[in-house]
Design a protein around this motif. Structure first.
Motif, mmCIF file in Angstrom:
data_model
loop_
_atom_site.group_PDB
_atom_site.id
_atom_site.type_symbol
_atom_site.label_atom_id
_atom_site.label_comp_id
_atom_site.label_asym_id
_atom_site.label_seq_id
_atom_site.Cartn_x
_atom_site.Cartn_y
_atom_site.Cartn_z
ATOM 1 N N ALA A 71 66.175 12.572 39.051
ATOM 2 C CA ALA A 71 66.537 11.504 40.001
ATOM 3 C C ALA A 71 65.351 11.184 40.899
ATOM 4 O O ALA A 71 65.017 10.024 41.128
ATOM 5 C CB ALA A 71 67.739 11.935 40.828
ATOM 6 N N PHE A 120 64.972 -1.359 37.063
ATOM 7 C CA PHE A 120 64.834 -0.362 36.004
ATOM 8 C C PHE A 120 64.086 -0.942 34.819
ATOM 9 O O PHE A 120 63.357 -0.236 34.121
ATOM 10 C CB PHE A 120 66.212 0.139 35.559
ATOM 11 N N LEU A 131 69.678 5.086 44.122
ATOM 12 C CA LEU A 131 69.436 4.633 42.757
ATOM 13 C C LEU A 131 70.659 3.948 42.183
ATOM 14 O O LEU A 131 70.538 3.019 41.386
ATOM 15 C CB LEU A 131 69.059 5.817 41.864
ATOM 16 N N PRO A 136 72.581 7.927 37.745
ATOM 17 C CA PRO A 136 73.217 8.110 39.053
ATOM 18 C C PRO A 136 74.734 8.007 38.983
ATOM 19 O O PRO A 136 75.434 8.773 39.644
ATOM 20 C CB PRO A 136 72.640 6.966 39.896
ATOM 21 N N THR A 193 62.628 9.467 38.984
ATOM 22 C CA THR A 193 62.917 8.053 38.733
ATOM 23 C C THR A 193 62.521 7.205 39.929
ATOM 24 O O THR A 193 61.858 6.185 39.783
ATOM 25 C CB THR A 193 64.412 7.856 38.449
ATOM 26 N N THR A 194 62.949 7.646 41.116
ATOM 27 C CA THR A 194 62.590 6.866 42.298
ATOM 28 C C THR A 194 61.082 6.814 42.467
ATOM 29 O O THR A 194 60.505 5.749 42.708
ATOM 30 C CB THR A 194 63.199 7.502 43.559
ATOM 31 N N VAL A 217 70.450 0.326 43.115
ATOM 32 C CA VAL A 217 69.243 -0.465 42.833
ATOM 33 C C VAL A 217 69.576 -1.517 41.776
ATOM 34 O O VAL A 217 70.273 -1.211 40.804
ATOM 35 C CB VAL A 217 68.121 0.481 42.331
ATOM 36 N N ASN A 255 68.651 10.027 47.298
ATOM 37 C CA ASN A 255 68.014 9.372 46.160
ATOM 38 C C ASN A 255 69.025 8.872 45.150
ATOM 39 O O ASN A 255 68.971 7.743 44.691
ATOM 40 C CB ASN A 255 67.123 10.386 45.439
#
Lengths: 486, 265, 444
Positions: free
Chosen positions: A208, C275, C267, C307, A211-212, C270, C263
């Motif tokens: 995670a 992506f 995500l 996520p 990814t960010t 987002v 996070n």
């Protein structure tokens, strides 16, 4: 020796190690498994892990690094002088790779043997013709040094592959030896295995973060490249968006930002009252039967992908609005417009707002409502003057999240809002948004390293930051509100 | 029983405020309340006592039709306020509840200012014609709830910031502000500490000069302290109803005596 | 106030004027709520019916039944039935053959074709038909010399005529057809040469060029989507469950886990296009994976779904009461054994439900796939896995987008039909999720 075979061999080694390890553990205690610290499978598992994991890491690292290192060596051998005009190192390297592949294929077809290849002299025979038989087309004459580089590349790759093979297998066997020797009745195999599993779990949760980090890093990097080519101030302040294929483009974000905000505004105007009132009705007034049918129906709207709404906007809503509203009123002639996309997006957002509002309204404690009823208030007075004010922060949060989704939406605006960047008030005009331009600039014909293409990363970064701030604000408001009741 | 204080005020008006006859309540299949007959007198504090789940809160909520909000609740029988059947079709519960106020077990002030909490009732019922009148109603209610001196300087502060006892008195002030004639109180002190409890009990005694008060309580001592009439409920039945002193010293029904002496409940 | 010494009697019967106004306001408020619910439901029905009416036609297609004599002199001049030799006869030769056979058949059946040129008669057939026949003959050279009845696709305009897109008036203005051809088509239908049948090829055939909407199908798109969903399921589920187990069961509550949690929830919100940008920059540019490949699409969609899987898995894990964990620990299980042997199986229904819903959402995503290069026209089916993951592919929603970008209105029908297929898959997935939830989920 292909990668697939290597992985297969590793697989067999791992399996073999598992059984051997288990056997050894059990045989150490005269086949009475109770005397072992851990279950026999853990001993086997420990051996298997020691075989597979280090070998796997070596394999991955090698596969990633090998091409890079080899290419660096090969490219340094190509004299600058041979790089023809209009190309650069990367393109030459691509040619080298393709030639190498072509040579592989030519050898496979049987038209050439390895000896012939070694003796092949580009000054005498025609390299292009040879490669053509293998199905490789090249732009120009094959330079001798490039051809040599390709041969060198082939050979180096092959030998490197062999070395990797040896390394990986020896690491695997080393791991086996280390683990096998440590097996004893008191050895806490289970703890070892569980520690490895735990690290695996930690690694998974790192994805995670990665990814960010990846999102931010990739966009920052390319946006930085973009801002090297185009002044940052002009990007953020210019009201003109006019990319030109041949250069000299004006790339201002303002018209796109305006289009985005306008479409989102229309969408929220549609979605918020409808969603909120629907949620109020379903949670406060509706009987169980209506709730059981209407709520799932509204949830279905949420599950429909945005491309469906996009098509709906393009073929149904757009023409309808144009024929019945825009043309008669003289406001426009296009079926793609802000109001088309906004309407479709609003319908899409209704269930989002509705379910968030529903949660928030239900979170208001019942005793507040009771207190209001006991004072003789009607249900609507209670909702308007007690429940909604109490739920207001949560509803604001829901609206912000809806805005964030509307701003980030792509397909509906691609199909419904048009592609012309305009700063107009007329909702029946076609106005494009940030997301549409990201798609069009990245899927267009312009070269990757040109400002026209890289601007998409700057746009993406702006979009990401914008939606991130909205989400953080929404979560902060909702969290603060929840504290009130806990 | 020696440490119970008997209040010996004069009961001024003995008029029947609420008359209940043959009241039964069903929650779906569950027969929660069986055949209750009781008369609530005006300007009197009537206490409903009994063990948990005996139906006293259920009956209380019948008196201002708060049970209407519960799905599957069915009421049989006759309840008359000043001679008018409150379950008649022509009756609007909204108007009934302006006349019969309620205070709940857990204080539930609205997340608004103190002023707005008290002003809410008068506003929706249109009881005041000007801001000055509204201010006056708010002040009067807060004074009668014995809260005015503590909050007069911060009327526009949030009500959530008050202490538990203050919040409950605020709820009482809020209920009074609509000008009711009857005040129903469902275990108003059970969520409060002893000091706040004492304050509210004193308040109840003062309120009785203006309103008819019905209080449901878990505490026999509290019932004995504040009420003039007491009704003992047990397993959905109204077992005994009479003067408080009489109930606690010389109960007629053996079940009442068992409860009083602590053998049941 | 009414409550002073002078006890004025206020009746509770018969609402006063003010109460009447308030009750009227109550009714209006209720009506607004009901109106909002009605608007939402009507919008849903309008959307679905619009898609259905526009798209259901894609499942039916106009076919022509023509007996074709595969004359040896035209198709196999050398006469040795050698496919490599016969390949030299191009589709033009085959189309001439079919056209001639069609004209002959019309004459046999007594249709008057005097006002339509032979070329235009040939145009009644789809240009796909020649390729279809050629492939069949090359696969089975024994067909040469025989006469067989074949079913060919009719051309797009003829198909459109029978579906109402093309009328006599519009045909007069159209370059690709004429009213005379439509008249003949009608007569052919009456005789039975022309028929409208269920179009299975819509689901199995690959995409076709702009000029042949009648031959366009979803085969490649469905396969591509299937590959991507496999990747998503294979990656997002284990990764998501592993991450959730760590966050929920093992991690101490410190700043680091807070960061991870923040996070994950960020995500989840987002926009999907970001992506796509990530996929382009990292998987394609840096990683060197091929553009438009299912593996890249699958990886991008995995990151997008992760996520969601983490959030729903955490909720399922939290729903398992602590007493279960305590019970396992009390008999001497290690923490990990208690999680994997006891907590995880109990949380599994919720995890599966959340994952299926995540996969359903990924199935409908378009924008990120456009950015990783799925804008090209893909006609070949990707190979079987594992190498098939690296072949260029397309996905259902992307195919829909591509078809909307084409000028021929027949593609609108195709796009709507594709959406019907997409919604069908989503319906199945969501039904499975709901079934799992109702059947297996426990209420503690």
């Amino acid at each position: 020796m292909s990668l697939g075979i290597l992985i297969l061999i590793l697989g067999f080694l791992t399996l073999g190690g598992f059984f051997l390890g288990r056997l050894r553990a059990v045989s150490m205690v005269d086949y009475d498994a109770r005397k072992l610290h851990s279950l026999p499978n853990f001993y086997g598992g420990m051996v298997a892990i020691f075989i597979a994991l280090p070998a796997f890491f070596v394999l991955c690292a090698w596969t990633l690094l090998q091409p890079v290192l080899i290419e660096q060596r090969v490219i340094s051998n190509i004299a600058i002088v041979d790089i023809t005009e209009g190309s650069n190192r990367t393109l030459v390297m691509a040619d080298v790779r393709r030639i190498a592949e072509g040579l592989d294929r030519a050898l496979a077809l049987g038209g050439l043997s390895e000896q012939d290849l070694l003796k092949f002299d580009t000054t005498q025979s025609d390299a292009n013709a040879l490669l053509a038989t293998a199905g490789v087309a090249l732009g120009g004459e094959v330079q001798p040094s490039v051809f040599d580089a390709a041969r060198h590349y082939r050979l180096t790759s092959k030998s490197a592959q062999l070395v990797m093979f040896v390394c990986v297998l020896s690491v695997a066997l080393l791991g086996f030896a280390l683990a096998y020797r440590r097996i004893s009745a008191q050895m806490r195999a289970r703890n070892v295995v569980e520690a490895v599993v735990l690290w695996g779990l930690v690694a998974a949760s790192m994805v995670a973060i990665l990814t960010t980090v990846g999102i931010i890093a990739s966009m920052l990097f390319e946006a930085y490249n973009f801002f090297k080519m185009y002044p940052i101030l002009e990007f953020f302040t210019s009201p003109v968006w006019n990319p030109q294929f041949s250069g000299g483009s004006e790339l201002g974000i303002l018209p796109l930002l305006w289009g985005t905000l306008y479409v989102s505004f229309v969408a929220l105007v549609v979605a918020v009252p409808t969603g909120l009132f629907a949620a109020i009705y379903l949670s406060e007034y509706a009987g169980p039967k209506l709730r059981a049918t209407a709520k799932p129906a509204i949830e279905i709207l949420a599950g429909i992908p945005s491309i469906v709404y996009g098509l709906f906007a393009l073929v149904t809503i757009g023409p309808m609005l144009r024929d019945y509203f825009a043309r008669p009123l003289g406001l426009g002639d296009s079926s793609s417009s802000v109001i088309t996309a906004g309407l479709a997006m609003g319908i899409m957002l209704i269930p989002f707002i509705s379910s968030l509002s529903d949660d928030i309204i239900n979170a208001v404690p019942q005793n507040l409502r009771d207190g209001s009823y006991a004072l003789g208030a009607t249900q609507s007075e209670t909702i308007r003057q007690v429940v909604l004010p109490a739920a207001l922060p949560g509803i604001v949060g829901a609206v912000l999240m809806g805005a964030s989704r509307a701003i980030g939406e792509t397909m509906i605006v691609v199909l419904g809002a048009g592609a012309s960047a305009k700063l107009s008030i007329n909702p029946f005009d076609a106005m494009t948004t940030i997301t549409v331009k990201i798609v069009s600039q990245l899927t267009g014909d312009t070269e990757f390293n040109s400002p026209e293409t890289l601007v998409a990363f700057a746009l993406g970064l702006t979009l990401f930051v914008f939606t991130l701030l909205l989400n953080i604000a929404a979560l902060a408001i909702v969290r603060k509100y929840r504290e009130q009741y806990e | 029983m020696n440490n119970m204080i008997f209040l010996e005020r004069n009961v001024q008006v003995e008029k029947n405020k609420i008359a209940a006859q043959g009241v039964q309540v069903f929650y779906g299949e569950n027969h929660a309340l069986k055949d209750v007959n009781v008369d609530i007198l005006d300007k009197t504090v009537t206490a409903f006592i009994g063990p948990s789940g005996c139906g006293k809160s259920t009956f209380l909520r019948c008196l201002n039709r708060m049970n209407d909000t519960i799905a599957g609740c069915r009421i049989v029988g006759d309840i008359r306020l000043d001679g008018e059947d409150i379950y008649e079709a022509a009756v609007d519960p909204v108007q009934l509840r302006a006349k019969v106020g309620m205070v709940f077990q857990k204080p539930n002030p609205f997340p608004k200012s103190i002023y707005d909490n008290v002003a809410y009732g008068p506003k929706i019922h249109g009881l005041s014609r000007s801001k000055a009148e509204l201010d006056e109603i708010v002040e009067t209610s807060l004074r009668r709830a014995a809260l005015w001196n503590e909050v007069k300087d911060r009327l526009h502060a949030g009500a959530i910031g008050l202490s538990g006892g203050q919040q409950q008195r605020l709820c009482i002030a809020r209920a009074i502000a609509t000008g009711p004639e009857v005040l129903l109180m469902d275990e108003p002190c059970s969520a409060l500490d002893p000091i706040a409890t004492a304050q509210v009990e004193q308040l109840i005694d003062e309120l009785r000069s203006r309103y008819s008060v019905v209080i449901v309580t878990h505490s026999m001592q509290q019932a004995a302290r504040v009420s003039q009439r007491t009704a003992f409920f047990h397993m959905g039945n109204l077992v005994e109803y009479g003067e408080t002193g009489h109930i606690f010293t010389n109960p007629s029904d053996p079940r009442t005596e068992s409860y009083i002496t602590g053998r049941i409940g | 106030m009414t409550n002073d010494a002078k006890a004025t009697f206020t009746s509770i019967k018969n609402p006063d004027a003010r109460t009447k106004k308030r009750n009227a306001a109550e009714k209006r408020f209720r009506a607004y709520g009901l109106l909002a619910v009605a608007v939402s439901v009507v919008a849903l029905l309008f959307l679905l019916s619009s898609i259905w009416t526009k798209g259901s036609g894609a499942f039916y297609q106009t076919y022509l039944t023509v007996p074709v004599t595969m004359s040896a002199e035209k198709l196999d001049p050398k006469g040795n039935r050698d496919p490599d030799e016969m390949k030299k006869v191009t589709t033009i030769g085959y189309s001439k053959l079919i056209a001639q056979n069609l004209i002959d058949q019309l004459a046999v059946n007594g249709l008057d074709t005097s006002n339509v040129s032979d070329k235009n008669i040939a145009k009644l057939l789809s240009s796909e038909s020649a390729a279809t026949l050629r492939n069949q003959v090359l696969a089975d050279p024994k067909l040469v010399g025989q006469t067989q009845i074949f079913t060919f696709l009719a051309s797009g305009r003829i198909d459109g005529y029978f579906k109402g897109r093309v009328t006599m008036e519009s045909a007069a203005l159209d370059n690709n057809t004429s009213p005379a051809q439509l008249v003949i088509a009608d007569e052919m239908k009456n005789i039975g040469i022309l028929s409208i049948k269920f179009n299975w090829k819509f689901l199995s055939a690959p995409d076709a060029s702009e000029l042949r909407p009648e031959a366009a199908g979803l085969g490649v798109a469905i396969l591509g989507s299937a590959y991507m969903m496999l990747v998503v399921l294979g990656l997002a589920l284990p990764l998501g469950v592993a991450a959730s187990i760590y966050l929920e069961e093992f991690a101490t509550k410190n700043r680091w886990t807070d960061v991870i949690e923040v996070n994950v929830s960020n995500l989840a919100a987002v926009p999907s296009i970001v992506f796509g940008i990530l996929g382009l920059a990292i998987f394609i540019n840096i990683g060197g994976l091929p553009q438009s490949a299912s593996i890249v699409g699958g990886l991008v969609l995995t990151l997008m779904t992760l996520p969601t899987v983490i959030i729903s898995t955490r909720a399922s894990l939290q729903a398992v009461p602590p007493s279960i964990r305590d019970g396992a620990l009390a008999v001497g299980a290690s923490k990990m054994q208690s999680v994997f042997h006891h907590v995880l199986p109990l949380a599994m229904p919720g995890i599966m439900t959340g994952t299926i819903i995540g996969v359903a959402r990924a199935l409908g995503e378009t924008a990120p796939l456009l950015l990783i290069g799925m804008v090209a026209f893909v006609r070949d089916f990707p190979a079987s896995p594992p190498s098939g993951f690296f072949d260029p592919a397309t996905a259902l929603p992307v195919q829909v987008y591509q078809w909307t970008q084409r000028a021929d209105p027949a593609f609108t029908e195709r796009a709507s039909g594709a959406i019907i297929v997409l919604l069908g898959f989503l319906l199945v997935l969501n039904s499975v999720a709901i079934f799992l939830r109702s059947r297996f989920e426990r209420r503690w």
